[in-house]
Structure formats: C-alpha cells, structure tokens
Design a protein around this motif. Structure first.
Motif, PDB file in Angstrom:
ATOM      1  N   THR A   1      71.291   3.773 -88.923  1.00 43.25           N
ATOM      2  CA  THR A   1      72.035   2.626 -89.430  1.00 43.25           C
ATOM      3  C   THR A   1      73.436   2.998 -89.895  1.00 43.25           C
ATOM      4  OG1 THR A   1      69.983   1.558 -90.111  1.00 43.25           O
ATOM      5  CG2 THR A   1      72.024   0.765 -91.135  1.00 43.25           C
ATOM      6  N   TYR A   2      73.547   4.077 -90.661  1.00 45.20           N
ATOM      7  CA  TYR A   2      74.829   4.410 -91.289  1.00 45.20           C
ATOM      8  C   TYR A   2      75.522   5.629 -90.698  1.00 45.20           C
ATOM      9  CZ  TYR A   2      73.214   1.014 -94.622  1.00 45.20           C
ATOM     10  OH  TYR A   2      72.759  -0.144 -95.197  1.00 45.20           O
ATOM     11  N   GLY A   3      74.778   6.522 -90.090  1.00 44.16           N
ATOM     12  CA  GLY A   3      75.367   7.757 -89.587  1.00 44.16           C
ATOM     13  C   GLY A   3      76.195   7.602 -88.340  1.00 44.16           C
ATOM     14  N   SER A   4      75.967   6.537 -87.595  1.00 45.41           N
ATOM     15  CA  SER A   4      76.698   6.355 -86.343  1.00 45.41           C
ATOM     16  C   SER A   4      78.180   6.061 -86.572  1.00 45.41           C
ATOM     17  CB  SER A   4      76.063   5.236 -85.522  1.00 45.41           C
ATOM     18  OG  SER A   4      76.111   4.029 -86.229  1.00 45.41           O
ATOM     19  N   THR A   5      78.569   5.783 -87.796  1.00 41.64           N
ATOM     20  CA  THR A   5      79.965   5.447 -88.077  1.00 41.64           C
ATOM     21  C   THR A   5      80.853   6.684 -88.231  1.00 41.64           C
ATOM     22  OG1 THR A   5      79.583   5.407 -90.462  1.00 41.64           O
ATOM     23  CG2 THR A   5      79.290   3.333 -89.264  1.00 41.64           C
ATOM     24  N   ASP A   6      80.236   7.851 -88.447  1.00 43.79           N
ATOM     25  CA  ASP A   6      81.027   9.043 -88.750  1.00 43.79           C
ATOM     26  C   ASP A   6      80.196  10.297 -88.473  1.00 43.79           C
ATOM     27  OD1 ASP A   6      82.541  11.076 -89.903  1.00 43.79           O
ATOM     28  OD2 ASP A   6      82.594  10.170 -91.888  1.00 43.79           O
ATOM     29  N   PRO A   7      80.730  11.265 -87.706  1.00 36.13           N
ATOM     30  CA  PRO A   7      79.968  12.478 -87.399  1.00 36.13           C
ATOM     31  C   PRO A   7      79.591  13.295 -88.641  1.00 36.13           C
ATOM     32  CG  PRO A   7      81.989  12.389 -86.092  1.00 36.13           C
ATOM     33  CD  PRO A   7      82.011  11.226 -87.027  1.00 36.13           C
ATOM     34  N   ILE A   8      80.440  13.282 -89.652  1.00 38.20           N
ATOM     35  CA  ILE A   8      80.128  14.029 -90.876  1.00 38.20           C
ATOM     36  C   ILE A   8      78.966  13.360 -91.604  1.00 38.20           C
ATOM     37  CG2 ILE A   8      80.997  14.736 -93.147  1.00 38.20           C
ATOM     38  CD1 ILE A   8      83.775  14.986 -91.788  1.00 38.20           C
ATOM     39  N   LEU A   9      78.987  12.047 -91.669  1.00 43.05           N
ATOM     40  CA  LEU A   9      77.899  11.305 -92.296  1.00 43.05           C
ATOM     41  C   LEU A   9      76.601  11.508 -91.510  1.00 43.05           C
ATOM     42  CD1 LEU A   9      77.047   9.446 -94.555  1.00 43.05           C
ATOM     43  CD2 LEU A   9      77.856   7.512 -93.192  1.00 43.05           C
ATOM     44  N   TRP A  10      76.677  11.492 -90.184  1.00 39.36           N
ATOM     45  CA  TRP A  10      75.499  11.739 -89.347  1.00 39.36           C
ATOM     46  C   TRP A  10      74.890  13.105 -89.679  1.00 39.36           C
ATOM     47  CZ3 TRP A  10      72.681   8.977 -85.804  1.00 39.36           C
ATOM     48  CH2 TRP A  10      71.771   9.703 -85.040  1.00 39.36           C
TER      49      TRP A  10
ATOM     50  N   ALA B   1      64.070   8.165 -93.086  1.00 39.24           N
ATOM     51  CA  ALA B   1      65.299   8.968 -93.002  1.00 39.24           C
ATOM     52  C   ALA B   1      65.993   8.760 -91.656  1.00 39.24           C
ATOM     53  CB  ALA B   1      64.974  10.445 -93.222  1.00 39.24           C
ATOM     54  N   ARG B   2      65.216   8.683 -90.574  1.00 42.15           N
ATOM     55  CA  ARG B   2      65.812   8.436 -89.255  1.00 42.15           C
ATOM     56  C   ARG B   2      66.449   7.051 -89.213  1.00 42.15           C
ATOM     57  NH1 ARG B   2      61.359  11.316 -87.425  1.00 42.15           N
ATOM     58  NH2 ARG B   2      60.151   9.426 -87.142  1.00 42.15           N
ATOM     59  N   SER B   3      65.788   6.061 -89.793  1.00 42.39           N
ATOM     60  CA  SER B   3      66.332   4.707 -89.808  1.00 42.39           C
ATOM     61  C   SER B   3      67.658   4.656 -90.566  1.00 42.39           C
ATOM     62  CB  SER B   3      65.319   3.753 -90.441  1.00 42.39           C
ATOM     63  OG  SER B   3      65.856   2.472 -90.556  1.00 42.39           O
ATOM     64  N   LEU B   4      67.705   5.310 -91.727  1.00 45.85           N
ATOM     65  CA  LEU B   4      68.935   5.357 -92.512  1.00 45.85           C
ATOM     66  C   LEU B   4      70.049   6.048 -91.727  1.00 45.85           C
ATOM     67  CD1 LEU B   4      70.117   4.736 -95.364  1.00 45.85           C
ATOM     68  CD2 LEU B   4      69.525   7.083 -95.941  1.00 45.85           C
ATOM     69  N   ARG B   5      69.711   7.159 -91.071  1.00 45.09           N
ATOM     70  CA  ARG B   5      70.703   7.890 -90.281  1.00 45.09           C
ATOM     71  C   ARG B   5      71.217   7.035 -89.126  1.00 45.09           C
ATOM     72  NH1 ARG B   5      68.770  13.050 -87.003  1.00 45.09           N
ATOM     73  NH2 ARG B   5      67.681  11.370 -85.948  1.00 45.09           N
TER      74      ARG B   5
ATOM     75  N   GLU C   1      75.159  14.862 -92.445  1.00 41.09           N
ATOM     76  CA  GLU C   1      74.555  14.853 -93.782  1.00 41.09           C
ATOM     77  C   GLU C   1      73.228  14.094 -93.798  1.00 41.09           C
ATOM     78  OE1 GLU C   1      75.479  16.577 -96.576  1.00 41.09           O
ATOM     79  OE2 GLU C   1      76.817  17.514 -95.141  1.00 41.09           O
ATOM     80  N   LEU C   2      73.192  12.966 -93.109  1.00 36.73           N
ATOM     81  CA  LEU C   2      71.964  12.172 -93.068  1.00 36.73           C
ATOM     82  C   LEU C   2      70.891  12.808 -92.190  1.00 36.73           C
ATOM     83  CD1 LEU C   2      73.476   8.572 -92.915  1.00 36.73           C
ATOM     84  CD2 LEU C   2      72.359   9.687 -94.863  1.00 36.73           C
ATOM     85  N   SER C   3      71.268  13.780 -91.388  1.00 37.91           N
ATOM     86  CA  SER C   3      70.300  14.497 -90.548  1.00 37.91           C
ATOM     87  C   SER C   3      69.537  15.562 -91.326  1.00 37.91           C
ATOM     88  CB  SER C   3      71.011  15.155 -89.361  1.00 37.91           C
ATOM     89  OG  SER C   3      71.488  14.165 -88.476  1.00 37.91           O
ATOM     90  N   LYS C   4      70.068  16.007 -92.446  1.00 37.37           N
ATOM     91  CA  LYS C   4      69.410  17.076 -93.211  1.00 37.37           C
ATOM     92  C   LYS C   4      67.990  16.716 -93.624  1.00 37.37           C
ATOM     93  CE  LYS C   4      73.717  19.175 -94.723  1.00 37.37           C
ATOM     94  NZ  LYS C   4      74.604  19.470 -95.859  1.00 37.37           N
ATOM     95  N   PRO C   5      67.754  15.547 -94.239  1.00 35.65           N
ATOM     96  CA  PRO C   5      66.369  15.222 -94.589  1.00 35.65           C
ATOM     97  C   PRO C   5      65.486  15.017 -93.358  1.00 35.65           C
ATOM     98  CG  PRO C   5      67.851  13.456 -95.268  1.00 35.65           C
ATOM     99  CD  PRO C   5      68.691  14.573 -94.772  1.00 35.65           C
ATOM    100  N   VAL C   6      66.046  14.468 -92.290  1.00 37.92           N
ATOM    101  CA  VAL C   6      65.279  14.283 -91.057  1.00 37.92           C
ATOM    102  C   VAL C   6      64.797  15.639 -90.548  1.00 37.92           C
ATOM    103  CG1 VAL C   6      65.377  13.510 -88.648  1.00 37.92           C
ATOM    104  CG2 VAL C   6      66.538  12.183 -90.430  1.00 37.92           C
ATOM    105  N   GLU C   7      65.705  16.601 -90.512  1.00 36.37           N
ATOM    106  CA  GLU C   7      65.362  17.942 -90.025  1.00 36.37           C
ATOM    107  C   GLU C   7      64.333  18.619 -90.932  1.00 36.37           C
ATOM    108  OE1 GLU C   7      69.239  19.691 -89.746  1.00 36.37           O
ATOM    109  OE2 GLU C   7      69.771  18.427 -88.032  1.00 36.37           O
TER     110      GLU C   7
END
Length: 95
Positions: free
Chosen positions: A28-37, A22-26, A39-45
């Motif tokens: 890779t793709y979350g750095s492009t947009d704060p909203i995406l970051w 989940a951290r790897s996915l975040r 959303e991708l942080s939810k499973p990490v948390e």
C-alpha cells in the motif's frame, strides 16, 4: 495518521497473519518510494525467514487471547524464532 481496520477473527498462525499484514502495508505505502519499500520490507523479511520479530500488541488479530489483557495496546511483544509470543523490552532503537 491512518487508522488500521480491526482485524477479523482468524485461525491463521500468528507468523503468517503478521507477514500478511506487513506485506499489505508494504504494498500500500511502499510503492511510492524505494527507500520506504526497503524499510517496510524489513518486517516482511523477518517474518518470512522465521526470525524473531518485535511488534506492538495492537497488531495482534482481534481474536488473539493476548490482544486484550491488562496493559497497554502499544506494549512491545516478540514473536520468537520458534513462534512463541513473549513480552519485550525496547531495543536500543526504541523499538
């Protein structure tokens, strides 16, 4: 759609493995947009705090015994707070 690499064999505990993925996915793709970051942080948390976490069977490591049973690779599973893997029913959000 991006296809994920096959997971290597691992002896890492499932919660740790899923959190790393989940951290790897975040990253890779979350750095492009704060909203995406966010959303991708939810499973990490969820995983890092020991909360129950729902995910699809195909996200299991390749050597996990529950990865290849009868059934569909998109079946929903839950890793409970006490790290027990169980099958799940979709929630109201369809997840």
């Amino acid at each position: 759609m991006v296809r994920r690499k096959a997971a290597p064999a691992t002896d890492t505990p499932l919660r740790v493995y899923l959190a790393e993925q989940a951290r790897s996915l975040r990253e890779t793709y979350g750095s492009t947009d704060p909203i995406l970051w966010r959303e991708l942080s939810k499973p990490v948390e969820q995983l890092e705090s020991g909360q129950p976490h729902q995910f699809r069977r195909y996200e299991l490591p390749g050597n996990h015994p529950a990865r290849w049973p009868e059934g569909d690779s998109s079946n929903l599973l839950t890793l409970t707070a006490d790290d027990v893997l169980s099958t799940s029913e979709p929630t109201a959000t369809g997840w």
